[in-house]
Design an enzyme around this catalytic site. Structure first.
Site, PDB file in Angstrom:
ATOM      1  N   LYS A 150       0.924   4.102  -2.896  1.00  0.00           N
ATOM      2  CA  LYS A 150       0.529   5.481  -2.614  1.00  0.00           C
ATOM      3  C   LYS A 150       1.691   6.457  -2.826  1.00  0.00           C
ATOM      4  O   LYS A 150       1.471   7.622  -3.205  1.00  0.00           O
ATOM      5  CB  LYS A 150      -0.015   5.590  -1.196  1.00  0.00           C
ATOM      6  CG  LYS A 150      -1.364   4.902  -1.005  1.00  0.00           C
ATOM      7  CD  LYS A 150      -2.388   5.353  -2.035  1.00  0.00           C
ATOM      8  CE  LYS A 150      -3.804   4.918  -1.702  1.00  0.00           C
ATOM      9  NZ  LYS A 150      -4.777   5.329  -2.736  1.00  0.00           N
TER      10      LYS A 150
ATOM     11  N   TYR B  54       0.826  -1.209   0.000  1.00  0.00           N
ATOM     12  CA  TYR B  54       0.000   0.000   0.000  1.00  0.00           C
ATOM     13  C   TYR B  54       0.864   1.264   0.000  1.00  0.00           C
ATOM     14  O   TYR B  54       0.595   2.226  -0.738  1.00  0.00           O
ATOM     15  CB  TYR B  54      -0.910  -0.032   1.224  1.00  0.00           C
ATOM     16  CG  TYR B  54      -1.949   1.059   1.297  1.00  0.00           C
ATOM     17  CD1 TYR B  54      -3.064   1.045   0.466  1.00  0.00           C
ATOM     18  CD2 TYR B  54      -1.834   2.093   2.223  1.00  0.00           C
ATOM     19  CE1 TYR B  54      -4.036   2.033   0.551  1.00  0.00           C
ATOM     20  CE2 TYR B  54      -2.795   3.080   2.324  1.00  0.00           C
ATOM     21  CZ  TYR B  54      -3.897   3.055   1.491  1.00  0.00           C
ATOM     22  OH  TYR B  54      -4.854   4.041   1.583  1.00  0.00           O
TER      23      TYR B  54
END
Length: 253
Positions: free
Chosen positions: A158, A154
């Site tokens: 991001k 993640y």
């Protein structure tokens, strides 16, 4: 675009949580909204609420990580609502785990939805924006882009979104298109509720613990993120591009 023109906005992952809040906010600002989501039934529920409130909206099923699905979805939006001039890349998933436990499937899924998805959607809509000499792209990043234990996939996705945002700002700026990113901190959603369950704590305790570490001493609400997105897509934000706005209740980045 003039201030009297009604933009057509696409919100991916728009069926619930942050995406639904963004869809509601853009509809309230007078935009026609296409709610794109893998879960068509949930997207249709969201659209029913928008239409009941007087908005123009449609639900479209899409897998943002699939090139054919994206092309089909964007074409349908253009056919039913008109050329999209606002894109919010919000679709996302979590598959948290420590590095030694993380599978390649979970790595690929998270990078695929967040980063490949933002790429495919942006590429698909940019021709409409360039033709209009006006457009707004807002990508959803996260404070996890700065690093977060148990979120290697993640965090990488991001952080990649931030570099992607700044690059598109350079590439599309000459054509009247701004590209920015919103990076939320702790936002109370079903996704963070699921994280609490995975950790074996109540959602209330999870929020209270998070709030104690936030400067404003509260967790965020999806509407907090929607407000930031609304600013970036507004006509008045035409001189703001390539920026990362942390909506996290305190200084980050």
């Amino acid at each position: 675009m003039t201030t009297t023109t009604r933009p057509v906005a696409i919100v991916t992952g728009g069926a619930q949580g942050i995406g639904a809040a963004i869809a509601r906010r853009l509809a309230a600002d007078g935009m026609a909204v296409a709610v794109l989501d893998l879960n068509l039934a949930a997207a249709e529920d969201c659209v029913r609420d928008l239409v009941a409130g007087g908005a123009t909206a449609i639900a479209v099923q899409v897998d943002v990580a699939d090139e054919v699905s994206v092309a089909s979805a964007v074409a349908l939006v253009a056919e039913q609502l008109g050329a999209p001039q606002v894109l919010v890349n919000n679709a996302g998933v979590l598959r948290d785990n420590m590095l030694f436990k993380m599978t390649t499937v979970d790595w690929d899924l998270v990078l695929g939805v967040h980063l490949r998805g933002a790429f495919l959607m942006s590429r698909a809509v940019q021709s409409h924006m360039v033709a209009a000499n006006w457009g707004r792209i807002v990508n959803l990043s996260s404070t996890s882009a700065l690093g977060n234990r148990g979120q290697a996939n993640y965090a990488a996705a991001k952080a990649g979104v931030q570099g992607f945002t700044k690059t598109l700002a350079w590439e599309l700026g000459p054509y009247g298109v701004t590209v920015n990113a919103v990076a939320p901190g702790f936002i109370a959603t079903d996704m963070t509720r699921a994280t609490a369950e995975r950790l074996g704590v109540t959602f209330e305790d999870f929020q209270a613990s998070a709030a104690a570490t936030i400067a404003v001493r509260r967790v965020g609400d999806p509407d907090d993120v929607a407000e930031a997105v609304a600013f970036f897509v507004g006509v008045g934000a035409g001189f703001v591009s390539g920026q990362i706005l942390y909506v996290a209740g305190g200084p980050h980045g």
